[in-house]
Scaffold this active site. Structure first.
Site, PDB file in Angstrom:
ATOM      1  N   LYS A  14       0.120   4.338  -0.261  1.00 27.14           N
ATOM      2  CA  LYS A  14      -0.462   5.547   0.344  1.00 27.14           C
ATOM      3  C   LYS A  14      -0.203   6.747  -0.577  1.00 27.14           C
ATOM      4  O   LYS A  14      -0.275   6.609  -1.787  1.00 27.14           O
ATOM      5  CB  LYS A  14       0.084   5.737   1.759  1.00 27.14           C
ATOM      6  CG  LYS A  14      -0.082   4.449   2.595  1.00 27.14           C
ATOM      7  CD  LYS A  14       0.197   4.620   4.058  1.00 27.14           C
ATOM      8  CE  LYS A  14       0.022   3.268   4.751  1.00 27.14           C
ATOM      9  NZ  LYS A  14       0.126   3.361   6.201  1.00 27.14           N
TER      10      LYS A  14
ATOM     11  N   GLU B  49      -6.590   4.548   7.808  1.00 29.89           N
ATOM     12  CA  GLU B  49      -6.451   5.995   7.570  1.00 29.89           C
ATOM     13  C   GLU B  49      -7.735   6.575   6.982  1.00 29.89           C
ATOM     14  O   GLU B  49      -8.096   7.720   7.259  1.00 29.89           O
ATOM     15  CB  GLU B  49      -5.221   6.252   6.679  1.00 29.89           C
ATOM     16  CG  GLU B  49      -3.945   6.050   7.489  1.00 29.89           C
ATOM     17  CD  GLU B  49      -2.761   5.500   6.717  1.00 29.89           C
ATOM     18  OE1 GLU B  49      -2.725   5.608   5.484  1.00 29.89           O
ATOM     19  OE2 GLU B  49      -1.869   4.925   7.380  1.00 29.89           O
TER      20      GLU B  49
ATOM     21  N   SER C 173       3.540  -2.231  10.263  1.00 22.97           N
ATOM     22  CA  SER C 173       4.992  -2.266  10.471  1.00 22.97           C
ATOM     23  C   SER C 173       5.630  -3.585  10.041  1.00 22.97           C
ATOM     24  O   SER C 173       6.562  -4.070  10.692  1.00 22.97           O
ATOM     25  CB  SER C 173       5.332  -1.926  11.932  1.00 22.97           C
ATOM     26  OG  SER C 173       4.923  -0.598  12.237  1.00 22.97           O
TER      27      SER C 173
ATOM     28  N   GLY D  60       2.584   2.175  10.816  1.00 23.83           N
ATOM     29  CA  GLY D  60       3.511   3.287  10.661  1.00 23.83           C
ATOM     30  C   GLY D  60       4.202   3.677  11.957  1.00 23.83           C
ATOM     31  O   GLY D  60       4.834   4.738  12.044  1.00 23.83           O
TER      32      GLY D  60
ATOM     33  N   GLU E  35      -5.344  -5.019  10.446  1.00 25.41           N
ATOM     34  CA  GLU E  35      -4.308  -4.013  10.654  1.00 25.41           C
ATOM     35  C   GLU E  35      -4.575  -3.268  11.957  1.00 25.41           C
ATOM     36  O   GLU E  35      -5.343  -2.290  11.963  1.00 25.41           O
ATOM     37  CB  GLU E  35      -4.299  -3.022   9.486  1.00 25.41           C
ATOM     38  CG  GLU E  35      -3.963  -3.658   8.153  1.00 25.41           C
ATOM     39  CD  GLU E  35      -3.345  -2.649   7.202  1.00 25.41           C
ATOM     40  OE1 GLU E  35      -2.279  -2.916   6.678  1.00 25.41           O
ATOM     41  OE2 GLU E  35      -3.936  -1.571   7.022  1.00 25.41           O
TER      42      GLU E  35
ATOM     43  N   ASN F 227       0.869  -1.182   0.000  1.00 23.16           N
ATOM     44  CA  ASN F 227       0.000   0.000   0.000  1.00 23.16           C
ATOM     45  C   ASN F 227       0.900   1.224   0.000  1.00 23.16           C
ATOM     46  O   ASN F 227       1.519   1.538   1.017  1.00 23.16           O
ATOM     47  CB  ASN F 227      -0.896  -0.042   1.245  1.00 23.16           C
ATOM     48  CG  ASN F 227      -1.654   1.256   1.456  1.00 23.16           C
ATOM     49  OD1 ASN F 227      -1.774   2.069   0.537  1.00 23.16           O
ATOM     50  ND2 ASN F 227      -2.171   1.446   2.667  1.00 23.16           N
TER      51      ASN F 227
ATOM     52  N   HIS G 138      -9.435   1.147   4.875  1.00 23.14           N
ATOM     53  CA  HIS G 138      -8.114   1.261   5.521  1.00 23.14           C
ATOM     54  C   HIS G 138      -8.240   2.160   6.749  1.00 23.14           C
ATOM     55  O   HIS G 138      -9.039   3.102   6.762  1.00 23.14           O
ATOM     56  CB  HIS G 138      -7.094   1.836   4.529  1.00 23.14           C
ATOM     57  CG  HIS G 138      -5.700   1.819   5.080  1.00 23.14           C
ATOM     58  ND1 HIS G 138      -5.221   2.830   5.870  1.00 23.14           N
ATOM     59  CD2 HIS G 138      -4.721   0.882   5.011  1.00 23.14           C
ATOM     60  CE1 HIS G 138      -3.979   2.528   6.255  1.00 23.14           C
ATOM     61  NE2 HIS G 138      -3.655   1.349   5.744  1.00 23.14           N
TER      62      HIS G 138
END
Ligand code: PGA
Length: 255
Positions: free
Chosen positions: A17, A101, A215, A176, A170, A15, A99
């Protein structure tokens, strides 16, 4: 293994991003060189939409391409959005949906995840539906209820599709942050998700690939992918560099 046991496909997905323009996309694909052959994982990349055309032109046939988000409507006055038919027409085969985010930065709700999942399937895009708890939810002992609520909601849009979707677990606290869930954490949560899938779609649940994300790096990918119910990984930061992503693909077990 009995003849009726079905093994989910191994998958390693990147991904990107909001990174990687067309030139960087072409350079990445020219340098990507994981081991290929029977039993090797499916490789998926989710570039930003503006780099999809470059990716489609440059990607070898063993790389599947997707978009990072879609709108639930097929067309209309939705400035800045991309529909499932548009993504398909541009060469995407997959779509990330829900996702963290999207959920936590842009306020996307479970009901929208369901509508987006349904839109993807309606147009032949394979949804990769992301679920995961925040640190506060985990500390409050709410991790499993949260991911099950997210999965149940997504299944409203996925039901009837058989195995035409993937799930990515996730945990938000691991994205991250350099904080990776242990293989046991991933196996526990993903076992819970598999159990709910079995209740909802029966034996087809055993063919749904459930990925871990958060991560993932070349150094921890092998042990994560060796854990039960971890059929692959969804990689953010470590997917931006061809060598590092190649090493993660190579860390996947043969299936
Ligand atoms: P990360 O991102 O690998 O950089 O933690 C994972 C993701 O958000 O899909």
């Amino acid at each position: 293994m009995s003849a009726t046991t079905r093994v989910p496909r191994g998958v390693v997905a990147g991904n990107w991003k909001m990174h990687m323009g067309p030139d960087e996309t072409r350079a990445f694909l020219a340098a990507l060189s994981p081991r290929q052959g029977p039993g090797r994982p499916q490789v998926l990349l989710f570039p930003p939409a503006v780099s999809l055309a470059a990716a489609v032109a440059a990607a070898p046939s063993w790389v599947g391409l997707g978009v990072q988000n879609i709108h639930w409507e097929d067309k209309g006055a939705f400035t800045g959005e991309i529909s499932a038919p548009l993504a398909r027409a541009a060469g995407a085969t997959h779509a990330l949906i829900g996702h963290s985010e999207r959920r936590h930065v842009f306020g996307e709700k479970d009901a929208e995840v369901a509508r987006k999942s349904a839109a993807a399937l309606r147009h032949g895009l394979i949804p990769v539906v992301c679920v995961g708890e925040t640190l506060a939810e985990r500390r409050a002992g709410q991790a499993n209820p949260v991911i099950l609520r997210q999965l149940d909601a997504a299944l409203e849009g996925l039901t009837g599709s058989g195995v035409g979707f993937l799930i990515a677990y996730e945990p938000v606290w691991a994205i991250g942050t350099g904080e990776t869930a242990t293989p046991q954490d991933a196996a526990d949560a993903q076992g819970v998700l598999r159990g709910r899938l079995r209740e909802r779609i029966g034996g087809d649940a055993d063919r749904v690939s459930i990925l871990y994300g958060g991560s993932v790096k070349p150094d921890n990918a092998a042990e994560l992918m060796a854990a039960p119910n971890v059929d692959g990984v969804l990689v953010g930061g470590a997917s931006l560099e061809a060598l590092s992503f190649t090493r993660i693909v190579d860390a996947a077990p043969d299936r």
